[in-house]
Design an enzyme around this catalytic site. Structure first.
Site, PDB file in Angstrom:
ATOM      1  N   CYS B  11       0.473   4.353  -7.152  1.00  0.00           N
ATOM      2  CA  CYS B  11       0.572   3.331  -8.034  1.00  0.00           C
ATOM      3  C   CYS B  11       1.692   3.462  -8.848  1.00  0.00           C
ATOM      4  O   CYS B  11       2.016   4.565  -9.199  1.00  0.00           O
ATOM      5  CB  CYS B  11      -0.700   3.929  -8.797  1.00  0.00           C
ATOM      6  SG  CYS B  11      -0.945   3.011 -10.572  1.00  0.00           S
ATOM      7  N   ARG B  12       2.363   2.208  -9.316  1.00  0.00           N
ATOM      8  CA  ARG B  12       3.420   2.290 -10.201  1.00  0.00           C
ATOM      9  C   ARG B  12       4.578   3.126  -9.534  1.00  0.00           C
ATOM     10  O   ARG B  12       5.117   3.797 -10.391  1.00  0.00           O
ATOM     11  CB  ARG B  12       3.190   2.712 -11.680  1.00  0.00           C
ATOM     12  CG  ARG B  12       2.268   1.521 -12.246  1.00  0.00           C
ATOM     13  CD  ARG B  12       3.122   0.395 -12.493  1.00  0.00           C
ATOM     14  NE  ARG B  12       1.993  -0.787 -12.782  1.00  0.00           N
ATOM     15  CZ  ARG B  12       1.854  -1.015 -14.030  1.00  0.00           C
ATOM     16  NH1 ARG B  12       2.872  -0.669 -15.151  1.00  0.00           N
ATOM     17  NH2 ARG B  12       1.249  -2.105 -14.381  1.00  0.00           N
ATOM     18  N   LYS B  15       7.019   0.311  -5.460  1.00  0.00           N
ATOM     19  CA  LYS B  15       7.015  -0.042  -3.851  1.00  0.00           C
ATOM     20  C   LYS B  15       6.980  -1.576  -3.767  1.00  0.00           C
ATOM     21  O   LYS B  15       7.883  -2.160  -3.021  1.00  0.00           O
ATOM     22  CB  LYS B  15       5.886   0.551  -3.238  1.00  0.00           C
ATOM     23  CG  LYS B  15       4.439   0.234  -3.756  1.00  0.00           C
ATOM     24  CD  LYS B  15       3.503   1.127  -3.299  1.00  0.00           C
ATOM     25  CE  LYS B  15       2.138   0.727  -4.026  1.00  0.00           C
ATOM     26  NZ  LYS B  15       2.100   0.311  -5.411  1.00  0.00           N
ATOM     27  N   THR B  35      -2.987 -10.627  -1.211  1.00  0.00           N
ATOM     28  CA  THR B  35      -4.056 -10.461  -0.859  1.00  0.00           C
ATOM     29  C   THR B  35      -5.084 -10.451  -2.012  1.00  0.00           C
ATOM     30  O   THR B  35      -6.373 -10.307  -2.052  1.00  0.00           O
ATOM     31  CB  THR B  35      -4.585  -9.147  -0.280  1.00  0.00           C
ATOM     32  OG1 THR B  35      -3.871  -8.212  -0.820  1.00  0.00           O
ATOM     33  CG2 THR B  35      -3.717  -9.216   1.153  1.00  0.00           C
ATOM     34  N   SER B  36      -4.495 -10.618  -3.267  1.00  0.00           N
ATOM     35  CA  SER B  36      -4.970 -10.737  -4.343  1.00  0.00           C
ATOM     36  C   SER B  36      -5.549 -12.136  -4.699  1.00  0.00           C
ATOM     37  O   SER B  36      -4.713 -13.026  -4.207  1.00  0.00           O
ATOM     38  CB  SER B  36      -4.430 -10.227  -5.707  1.00  0.00           C
ATOM     39  OG  SER B  36      -3.233 -10.752  -5.821  1.00  0.00           O
ATOM     40  N   HIS B  50       3.652 -12.667 -12.309  1.00  0.00           N
ATOM     41  CA  HIS B  50       4.646 -12.388 -11.141  1.00  0.00           C
ATOM     42  C   HIS B  50       5.270 -13.300 -10.353  1.00  0.00           C
ATOM     43  O   HIS B  50       6.411 -13.213 -10.056  1.00  0.00           O
ATOM     44  CB  HIS B  50       3.592 -11.640 -10.441  1.00  0.00           C
ATOM     45  CG  HIS B  50       3.038 -10.259 -10.723  1.00  0.00           C
ATOM     46  ND1 HIS B  50       1.907  -9.757 -10.790  1.00  0.00           N
ATOM     47  CD2 HIS B  50       3.881  -9.376 -11.219  1.00  0.00           C
ATOM     48  CE1 HIS B  50       1.799  -8.623 -11.192  1.00  0.00           C
ATOM     49  NE2 HIS B  50       2.932  -8.027 -11.530  1.00  0.00           N
ATOM     50  N   ARG B  54       9.551 -13.388  -9.966  1.00  0.00           N
ATOM     51  CA  ARG B  54      10.002 -13.423  -8.483  1.00  0.00           C
ATOM     52  C   ARG B  54      11.023 -14.552  -8.311  1.00  0.00           C
ATOM     53  O   ARG B  54      12.060 -14.573  -7.753  1.00  0.00           O
ATOM     54  CB  ARG B  54       9.027 -13.659  -7.156  1.00  0.00           C
ATOM     55  CG  ARG B  54       8.226 -12.405  -6.896  1.00  0.00           C
ATOM     56  CD  ARG B  54       7.364 -12.687  -5.648  1.00  0.00           C
ATOM     57  NE  ARG B  54       6.326 -13.513  -5.985  1.00  0.00           N
ATOM     58  CZ  ARG B  54       5.171 -13.306  -6.367  1.00  0.00           C
ATOM     59  NH1 ARG B  54       4.829 -11.971  -6.651  1.00  0.00           N
ATOM     60  NH2 ARG B  54       4.114 -14.081  -6.641  1.00  0.00           N
ATOM     61  N   ASP B  84       1.594  -8.269   0.361  1.00  0.00           N
ATOM     62  CA  ASP B  84       1.090  -7.268  -0.838  1.00  0.00           C
ATOM     63  C   ASP B  84      -0.310  -7.467  -1.190  1.00  0.00           C
ATOM     64  O   ASP B  84      -0.531  -8.465  -1.787  1.00  0.00           O
ATOM     65  CB  ASP B  84       2.066  -7.675  -1.729  1.00  0.00           C
ATOM     66  CG  ASP B  84       2.231  -6.625  -2.917  1.00  0.00           C
ATOM     67  OD1 ASP B  84       1.613  -5.517  -2.780  1.00  0.00           O
ATOM     68  OD2 ASP B  84       3.017  -6.720  -3.848  1.00  0.00           O
TER      69      ASP B  84
END
EC number: 2.7.1.156
Lengths: 178, 178, 178
Positions: B11-12, B15, B35-36, B50, B54, B84
């Site tokens: 986590c964090r 990556k 996938t969220s 997010h 990007r 992701d």
């Protein structure tokens, strides 16, 4: 020449021993900058036992939060400062009810002070984000912050060492040959 | 030439940022395969922030489970797909009440589609198995599956990168020079 | 020539499969020294399925705690011993109500027996200290001990391999070319 080294790893992975061994080889006048505090007798006993293990060449300075000021104050009188550790520092900032923004700004300031410090600095931290997502909201916030703080310090370091089962692994720069 | 890269870490650990930086250098037409899902306002706001980070060259596609179909559908129109992440995909499969066998079969199918994909694919995942065994039975099942899924994707990838404190470490192949 | 190899990693990181593959290449007469015990039907079934997967060249020996004696007893009759795993051994010692001092002394004795063993030995363990500090006091004690035990075995090994997502990474010595 001054070393700027970040040593990270899991619990009982040998990271503090490795960092201390580096500092012992870097210089004679050494300060252990502890983010832990002697708040009770058990803690005092533990800290005293660690001090005796390090030996008389080490001075100890306790500073739970204001580590940037501590680095600046300690540098003129010393060869190498070992700051142990960032995860406890993050916990101390959370306990002081700082916002995420303030903690990350302070981590940025520490990264700058780390680079700018005229003497060698070895910073120790823990990797805490490789387990299951914790149920507890505060634990998730801590985990996110600890990871973000580690990234800032690692980006500023010349050498980043991951300690695994007591084996130091250079993941940025190289294992310091001192 | 198409890249098949697997980026994993805690986590964090940096990556997703690292994976996104790779994708930005690989090609111009980029799809973020998430996938969220935007199930509530908080999630929608987070996903939007997010997307803006990007930049406009990135298209976003949400697919919680059917990622093999998504890869096949997206490939003809794009240079690089960033998937992701696998741990959330595993969670989504568990929430859809799939058996372990079905999840592992689907992971095999994804590994094949990853290799066969005519364009570059960067798959992101989390390492979740380096903490204490969780008390909770579902958490143990998730942890076992997440590890097994990661093994399948890593075996299929040309390059596997472990991100630690924001430092990418090549553990299979090499750090892609793009 | 005898190999002394330590393979560590997270849950479902491929460490036992990798260790078993090494042992298969090292020699013909192989003993799987299991620290797990067939205490119920489910466990018996699981152990039997693992035995069948390893194949008939593997003998199995169950020894939850007295692994030093087991290594000495098994060595004359075998080419390679795979001891799986140290974290369960640590758990077994805790369940037997040993003190930390006794567990660490026994780990030292095992490290010596590992080095002194006339045949090849592959020891498997888990990394359990890279998550959040557990709430539970016994879990914290286990985590500290497991880390300390891993350090002792890793220090004694010629090669230490960290398995991540099924990818073996040499962190001491090298990936054994057998």
């Amino acid at each position: 020449m001054s070393y700027k080294i970040f040593v990270t790893g899991g619990c009982r992975s040998g990271k503090s021993d490795y960092a201390q061994g580096l500092a012992d080889r870097i210089g004679k006048k050494k300060v252990y900058l502890a983010t832990s505090q002697a708040l009770d007798d058990e803690m005092r006993a533990r800290i005293k036992s660690h001090q005796e293990k390090r030996g008389p060449e080490w001075e100890t300075c306790e500073e739970p939060i204001e580590v940037v000021d501590a680095l600046k104050k300690l540098a003129p009188e010393t060869d190498v400062i070992m700051l142990d550790c960032m995860t406890l520092w993050t916990t101390n900032c959370l306990l002081a009810e700082m916002s995420d923004e303030e903690i990350l700004q302070r981590a940025n300031a520490l990264a700058q002070a780390f680079v700018a410090c005229p003497v060698s600095v070895v910073i120790v931290s823990n990797e805490v984000g490789l387990g299951i997502v914790p149920d507890n909201k505060l634990a998730r916030r801590f985990r996110d912050l600890a990871g973000a703080v580690n990234q800032k310090i690692a980006a500023a370091a010349d050498d980043v060492i991951l300690s695994v089962s007591g084996i130091p692994v250079a993941i940025k720069g190289s294992l310091p040959k001192i």
